[in-house]
Each structure stands twice: as structure tokens, then as C-alpha cells.
Design a protein around this motif. Structure first.
Motif, PDB file in Angstrom:
ATOM      1  N   ASP A 176     -44.642 -45.202 -89.116  1.00 45.87           N
ATOM      2  CA  ASP A 176     -43.716 -46.002 -88.971  1.00 45.87           C
ATOM      3  C   ASP A 176     -42.718 -46.055 -90.289  1.00 45.87           C
ATOM      4  O   ASP A 176     -41.544 -46.105 -89.990  1.00 45.87           O
ATOM      5  N   GLY A 180     -39.227 -44.647 -89.829  1.00 38.79           N
ATOM      6  CA  GLY A 180     -38.346 -45.576 -89.999  1.00 38.79           C
ATOM      7  C   GLY A 180     -37.265 -45.163 -91.120  1.00 38.79           C
ATOM      8  O   GLY A 180     -35.962 -45.201 -91.044  1.00 38.79           O
TER       9      GLY A 180
ATOM     10  N   LEU B 165     -37.592 -50.807-110.040  1.00 45.65           N
ATOM     11  CA  LEU B 165     -36.592 -50.065-109.378  1.00 45.65           C
ATOM     12  C   LEU B 165     -35.341 -50.588-108.999  1.00 45.65           C
ATOM     13  O   LEU B 165     -35.347 -51.888-109.120  1.00 45.65           O
ATOM     14  N   THR B 169     -32.365 -50.030-103.849  1.00 46.77           N
ATOM     15  CA  THR B 169     -33.334 -49.157-103.484  1.00 46.77           C
ATOM     16  C   THR B 169     -34.653 -49.811-102.945  1.00 46.77           C
ATOM     17  O   THR B 169     -35.148 -49.399-101.903  1.00 46.77           O
ATOM     18  N   ILE B 170     -35.159 -50.958-103.469  1.00 49.10           N
ATOM     19  CA  ILE B 170     -35.999 -51.524-102.943  1.00 49.10           C
ATOM     20  C   ILE B 170     -35.775 -52.244-101.674  1.00 49.10           C
ATOM     21  O   ILE B 170     -36.465 -51.926-100.688  1.00 49.10           O
ATOM     22  N   GLU B 172     -33.761 -51.056 -99.507  1.00 47.90           N
ATOM     23  CA  GLU B 172     -33.703 -49.824 -98.705  1.00 47.90           C
ATOM     24  C   GLU B 172     -34.877 -49.576 -98.053  1.00 47.90           C
ATOM     25  O   GLU B 172     -35.307 -49.237 -96.802  1.00 47.90           O
ATOM     26  N   LEU B 173     -35.910 -49.440 -98.958  1.00 51.41           N
ATOM     27  CA  LEU B 173     -37.362 -49.142 -98.575  1.00 51.41           C
ATOM     28  C   LEU B 173     -38.095 -50.252 -97.779  1.00 51.41           C
ATOM     29  O   LEU B 173     -38.616 -49.809 -96.725  1.00 51.41           O
ATOM     30  N   ASN B 175     -36.525 -52.125 -95.901  1.00 53.43           N
ATOM     31  CA  ASN B 175     -35.698 -52.094 -94.392  1.00 53.43           C
ATOM     32  C   ASN B 175     -36.269 -50.854 -93.639  1.00 53.43           C
ATOM     33  O   ASN B 175     -36.440 -51.241 -92.569  1.00 53.43           O
ATOM     34  N   ASP B 176     -36.107 -49.987 -94.273  1.00 54.47           N
ATOM     35  CA  ASP B 176     -36.766 -48.544 -93.567  1.00 54.47           C
ATOM     36  C   ASP B 176     -38.123 -48.884 -92.928  1.00 54.47           C
ATOM     37  O   ASP B 176     -38.436 -48.572 -91.741  1.00 54.47           O
ATOM     38  N   MET B 177     -39.133 -49.286 -93.761  1.00 56.66           N
ATOM     39  CA  MET B 177     -40.555 -49.640 -93.447  1.00 56.66           C
ATOM     40  C   MET B 177     -40.572 -50.729 -92.382  1.00 56.66           C
ATOM     41  O   MET B 177     -40.877 -50.416 -91.021  1.00 56.66           O
ATOM     42  N   TYR B 179     -37.798 -51.576 -90.349  1.00 58.68           N
ATOM     43  CA  TYR B 179     -37.089 -51.184 -88.987  1.00 58.68           C
ATOM     44  C   TYR B 179     -38.148 -50.260 -88.314  1.00 58.68           C
ATOM     45  O   TYR B 179     -38.144 -50.145 -87.082  1.00 58.68           O
ATOM     46  N   GLY B 180     -38.482 -49.396 -89.285  1.00 55.37           N
ATOM     47  CA  GLY B 180     -39.336 -48.224 -88.401  1.00 55.37           C
ATOM     48  C   GLY B 180     -40.571 -48.774 -87.686  1.00 55.37           C
ATOM     49  O   GLY B 180     -40.879 -48.411 -86.583  1.00 55.37           O
ATOM     50  N   ALA B 181     -41.107 -49.767 -88.468  1.00 57.97           N
ATOM     51  CA  ALA B 181     -42.153 -50.428 -87.612  1.00 57.97           C
ATOM     52  C   ALA B 181     -41.837 -51.083 -86.442  1.00 57.97           C
ATOM     53  O   ALA B 181     -42.444 -51.082 -85.222  1.00 57.97           O
ATOM     54  N   PHE B 205     -47.082 -52.712 -98.333  1.00 58.31           N
ATOM     55  CA  PHE B 205     -45.911 -52.475 -99.034  1.00 58.31           C
ATOM     56  C   PHE B 205     -46.024 -52.909-100.333  1.00 58.31           C
ATOM     57  O   PHE B 205     -45.634 -52.134-101.418  1.00 58.31           O
ATOM     58  N   LEU B 206     -46.390 -54.063-100.758  1.00 58.47           N
ATOM     59  CA  LEU B 206     -46.701 -54.231-101.895  1.00 58.47           C
ATOM     60  C   LEU B 206     -47.581 -53.628-102.867  1.00 58.47           C
ATOM     61  O   LEU B 206     -47.583 -53.315-103.997  1.00 58.47           O
TER      62      LEU B 206
END
Lengths: 218, 218, 218, 218
Positions: A176, A180, B165, B169-170, B172-173, B175-177, B179-181, B205-206
Motif C-alpha cells: 500500500d 501509494g 522532518l 514531507t510528513i 506527503e508521506l 498522504n501517500d500511505m 491514498y495508497g491504502a 505510520f507512527l
DNA sequence: TATGAATGAGCATTCATTCAT
DNA sequence: TATGAATGAATGCTCATTCAT
């Protein structure tokens, strides 16, 4: 837009002689052309004629090798997936311990899409426009091959590196996240190349976004 | 010469009497129908007539409200995004401290797609078939609103919860995760509802997939 | 919901087998069909399908040869004008002295429209319905070829037959009269064939409607 | 292209109050608008909405006065012809002897089209696009009124001015020439205004293009 | 076997006409 | 009576697929 050229073949001028090639070679050329065209124009918008033009064959020949436009698309997609798999597999084979393997595979995965952005397009096209009476081919591959990767995960758990979640769950999470990141990278503008973001993503994946108390105490 | 006979089955042929409605209501009905049809059939394959049928209006009426098929699609997409944002925003407003907010927003995000699976389709359609002279509308929204979320991230960093960070960037990460899921969840079969997976995803994630040494030492 | 049933009467359903023909031949057939259909139904009303039916080809074939309906129309118009010119030119070539040439050409002109009444329709269609960012094709031809005819006029002036007006003016007058007669002949009912009226028109043109005193005194 | 304006009527702002006008006045406004629009865009291309907009009424109102688009067009055409006739008739009434009348009428005819170029368009539109189950309205008028003009011709013949051809034939010739000149003037570019060419045309008509021997002997 | 001409189902869009308000 | 929202038949054009050469 195609061009219709009214050409009087001047005597001496040679029509590209009908080249007889090995069927496999022809097929490969057509697939490569199809990949390019589908990625650029989208599955529905892409004209089979364009594929034929780019492959340097007649339209009929395309249909000789692939019975329908859809079959052509699926074959192009499959080719991408095979290459992605080969790429990942090679990365794994080149690393020793499981953690190095995991990192290598993820780096290869991201690098593959940097080098083959058409692949992303094809994945999305499939999802968007094909009847899809089930999962997409990408996930069929995921299913078909995840056992191979599961061993790696289990190894990492036995080493005490990864948490004791079901390996399949871990693979899904990895996928994922990676998927993503790949898709997002083409959706938004001006993102850095995936390769450059790979290490950070892998880090977050392993260690999380939260501050590690242990790191402080260390 | 061949004949083509067009026969209208008169049957009960009620020919639903022309109804006049408030413009806003009509527009909402058409948008809802468009969302359903586009999600089910894909942007290119979808016939505007189908949208009209489902909305219970004539085809001309659809064109009265939206000048082109593309405009209709974009409006349907925008409606989804607006609802997603409202949903996320409401979740944030309902939580107190930043960490609770983050969790609430992510849960709302996943829940939204469980409840509105068409939204995912529209996102993918846009990516796949619209000319897209830039980023997709999803990421336009992301850009437009990410400042609002950045505060939340900064708060978490100041609390010592999140790593230092760049907030962008955080985001985006995250969101990527997420959105990917979401996209993955519709690509593969038989995945659990997103809502059920939300807490695990947030946890990973955390805290990451790796075993936390501090947890061991603790 | 209403039902629309499309029924193809199978009947003998011979489905005329696909015939391949030389491109030039196909093009000619399509142009002939287009001329007929446009003349009968008017440019806007004419359905390209009708042209295809009359030509005995599929609609797609029409579009293979002519990229748009407008291009098809213009080609049909051009064909008419080419034939008109060939006809006039032949008439001129067949006569010796300039006066005989003038008469021959005018007779040929009128005769052409008796034999090809569709030509008139196409001229009028062009004027009525095509964007026409300038003169109509008819007058483009007039401009392009009037030098050829000017010689004839100048010859007649040097012979003392025609008045010393600018040759171009004379050609315009001739054209106006002839064109007017042709168009009028199709506008009003029951006019005699143009051929029969040709000699009278030529006479009036040369000698006028007024009584010639000299003829009386002679 | 129409504009759809989303306007919040600010309190105090006045919608153009529904003006109640005499039916005849409304009708005249609609006809004037129709003439302009049909002339500019062509019968088929013209949108009834445009006529309504230009007339400042709703579309339904146009249909209240004229049952179909075709009826609207024919009415606009009829209006043009009535005005042409009035114009010609006035010219005739203002001249004394028959020859002066003939000249005056022809000058008025040409002048009319200089001043009302839309009229030409409507004539051509009718010819080009209306089913036309007979002669065009222009020639219906010609038929209906040519007796009035025949007297003038006969007078000129009795005076020894015009040749002894059937008056009807002479009228047809006059009309062909004049109509041809008018239509041609709009087909080709850069022709002088009709008014300026009128005297020459009349001259040619009466005296012919050929050199008059009597003029030499005189 | 390879080709590309021929086909026709499919679909977006327009606009004359109707009719509820 | 005046309006303009609603309608759906009509039509230009595309392109996947077929098939004669």
C-alpha cells in the motif's frame, strides 16, 4: 492524426520491403509500441492504428498477434509486471541478509517506476477502464508471488527485526505504502524522483514517524 | 439496402410528465447520477444518456447544466473532494489535542472511502483519462489546503511526538500511505473495510514496522 | 423508463460483401453520390449516411476519402466547376472566329446547366451555408480563368463587334446575365429549358432590348 | 453562444419589467430580428434562441407569433419582398414616361439591395434550404405582380422603344439580368456597389454590348 | 502471412419545439 | 399572455474489428 500520403512510387524507389521476422520479435515490437501508446494516450483514447504505426506494421498484423485491443493492453501490462518482478527478484537475489533484501527490493521497486513511468500509467489505465471482473492484474501478481516474499518477512520477524504481525498483513502494508507513493508521485507535480525518496520511505516504514524514545535515551 | 426499424414500446408509456425543479436541486440530482455512472462505467465508457436516465431527466437537461461531458465529470469529482474535505475537517474540529486530531482525520479519511467508494473511482478516472495539463484535482486540493494541516503537524513536533522532518514531507508521506491504502483496497479483492484497518495503518505510520527496542527494554 | 428497440430486418440481409476498388473509382462514386444528395436535400439537411448509402459504401468509407462533410461538399462543387469549365473550353476550341466562340461558349454554359441541374444547387448551397471567408468557389474560378476569356473579348473589340468597355467589365456583365438566367430558371416554375432560351439571351446581350434604329432604316 | 449568468438580484435591482406591447409591434420586432439573424447565420445554422435574444423576448414568445422556424423564416422573407415591391412601386410612381419609369424601377431595385443586403441572403437561403415544393416566394411575387409591370413594357413597345417580344419574355429577361447582377455582386469580392453599376447595366440591357452601326453612321 | 481498405455501431452534442409556471 | 426550463430526435465523426487481396 494520421497522414495519408499520396505517393507515386518512382521507379527505383523501394517500398520498405516486407520484412519477415520471427514471430516473437514481432510480438515484442508490438508490445513495446502498445506500452508507449497506451501510456501516452490512455486505453480508450489510444488508437490501435497508432500502435501499428509505431511498431512499423500494418493494423491487421496487430490483430494477428492480439485478438482484441483489450488483449493487447493486457499483454502490455503483463509485460510491465513481469519486468517489475524480474527487477525486484534480482534485487533480492543480490542481497544477503533479510533486512538488506527488504531495502534492496524496495529501492528496486521505486527505481523501476522512475525508469519506466509508463508502467504506472498502465496500472492506472487498467483500473480505470477495463471491465475488471475482479482484481487488477497487479494484485493478481501480488497474490501469485507473495509467498516468495513472505519468507523474507518471516525471516525478519525471527531475527527480531519486524513486529509479529501476520506476514501477509505486513506485505499488504508495504505494498500500500509503496504503491501509494508511486501513484502519488505522478499525480502531484514537482515531486522528487522516487529513488531519492526511497530511503526516507523505507525508514518511516520501519521506524515510524513518531519520535523514538529509545533513540533519545541512546 | 437494409432496414433499420426503431420501435418505441408504447406499453404503459407514461412518459413521465415534464417536471420543473429548482436549479440547485436539479444540478444536485444530475451530479449524483453522474458520480454513480462514471464510477461504474468509467469516464470514457459512460454514456451521457445513462446519466440522464439515472437522474430522470432528458439528455438535453444534462447539457443545460454542464456544457460538456468533461465539465460534468469534473463537477462530480469536485463534489467528492468537497465532501471528503468537509468530512476530514469535521473530524479534526471534533478532537482536542493534535495527536487525537491526526488519528481522527485519518479515520475519517478511510471511513469516507468505505462509505463513498465511487470517490476512488473518480480520482482514478481523472488520472487516467482527462487531458490533465497538470496535477489532478485531488492534488490541487492537497496543495490548496495543506497549510491548514501543517499546523497540526508542527504542533505534534513541538510536543515531541513527531520527528523533526519538514512538515510538508510528513504530509506527503501521510498522504501517500493513505491514498495508497485506499486505492489498493479497491484493487485487490477481499480486503477488509478500510475503517477496520485504519488503526493498524495509523499505528504503523507512527511507530513503524520494526520492533521498538525501547519497548523491549521497557 | 421507456424502451427503444432497434430491429434490423434480416430479410434476405445480403449484407453486400465488402468490395475493394481502386481509390480513384471509389472517390468518383462517392462524389457523384454526394452531388446528388447535396443537390436534392441541401448541404445542412443532407445526411452523410445518405451519401454513403447512395454510393453503396459504409459511412466510414466516405470519411476515409473526405475528412469532413464540408470537404466532401467542396469536392463535389469543385467537380461540377471543373466539368463546367471543360465544357465551356471545349465549346470555345470548336469555334473559329471570336463571335462564334462567344456564342458557342454561352450555349455550352446554358446547356451544361440543363444537363446538370445539380450544379446550380451546389452553387447556391455554397453561397447559403458555407462559412465562406471570401468569394465562393464559382467566383474563384471566374477570377482564375477570366484572362483566358479576356482575349476573346479583346478580339471582338478589335473586330469592331463589341463596344470599347473594359474587357473585365464585359465579362462581369456576361457572367451576371448568364448566372442570373441560370439561377432564375430553377427558381421559377415552368421556364423553358435554358438551351432554348440561349439564343435569345445572347441576342439581347449583344443587341439590347431596345429597337435598333439602324435596323429600321436598313 | 449564449451566456448563463448566475445573478443574485440585489434588492432594488430591476429585472427589465415585462413589457406589454401591441401584438403588431412585437411581431415586427421579431421579424426584424429574424431577418438579421437568418441573413447572418443562414437558415439552418440560425438558432431561434438568437432571434429571441435579439428581439428581446423569450423563445416561447417567438413561437407564440410564428408556429415554426420555417414559418418565421418565410414571414421574414415576405417582409423583405413587400419592402422591395413598395420600393419599386414608389420609383415607378415617381416617374412620368415609361422609359423613365423603367430606369427608375431598375435603379430602385439595385439600390434596395445595396441598402438591404440581408434581403439577398434570405432569397438565397430560401432557395437553398427550404423544402420548396414549388417556386420560391420571390418568383411567386414575380408572378403575382408582373401584370402591373407588363403595362409599362407594352407602353414602351407602342412607343417604339422596345422590341416586339412578348412582354412576359422581356420581363423575364430583365429579371434574370437584374437578379443575376444582384446575386453575383455578393458572390464575388470587391464589386462596386450595385447603384453605381445600375446605369451601365440598364444601358447594356437596352442597347446591347455590340457596337451600334447606326451610332457610327450617325 | 501481412496488409490496409471497408465497415457500422457508438456517442457527444445541438436545437426546434413543448409546456408547466 | 410570456417565459425559459425541459425534452429527445437528429447527425457528424471515430475507431475497433473484419476480410479481400
Amino acid at each position: 492524426m494520421r497522414f495519408r500520403v499520396a505517393m507515386t512510387i518512382i521507379h527505383g524507389a523501394q517500398k520498405t520491403p516486407r520484412v519477415r521476422k520471427a514471430a516473437a520479435e514481432r510480438e515484442a515490437e508490438i508490445l513495446a509500441a502498445a506500452t508507449t501508446v497506451f501510456a501516452r494516450e490512455g486505453y480508450r483514447s489510444a488508437d490501435v492504428q497508432r500502435v501499428a504505426d509505431l511498431a512499423g506494421v500494418g493494423k491487421g498484423t496487430v490483430y494477428r498477434y492480439f485478438p482484441t485491443k483489450e488483449a493487447l493492453f493486457r499483454a502490455a501490462l503483463k509485460r510491465c509486471l513481469d519486468r517489475l518482478r524480474a527487477c525486484s527478484e534480482a534485487a533480492r537475489a543480490g542481497a544477503d541478509d533479510p533486512l538488506a533484501q527488504l531495502r534492496a527490493v524496495l529501492r528496486a521497486y521505486f527505481g523501476f517506476f522512475d525508469d519506466n513511468p509508463e508502467a504506472i500509467e498502465l496500472f492506472i489505465q487498467e483500473r480505470a477502464e477495463l471491465p475488471g471482473d475482479g482484481a487488477s492484474l497487479y494484485f493478481v501478481y501480488f497474490e501469485a508471488h507473495h509467498q516468495e516474499w513472505e519468507g523474507m518477512i518471516i525471516g525478519l520477524q525471527e531475527n527480531g527485526v519486524l513486529r509479529r504481525l501476520p506476514p501477509r498483513t505486513i506485505l499488504e502494508l508495504l505494498n500500500d505504502m509503496a504503491y501509494g507513493a508511486v501513484v502519488s508521485s505522478t499525480l502531484s507535480l514537482n515531486r522528487a524522483p522516487l529513488r531519492e525518496r526511497a530511503d526516507l520511505i523505507i525508514d518511516i516504514f520501519l521506524n515510524g514517524l513518531a519520535v523514538r524514545r529509545s533513540q533519545h535515551s541512546a
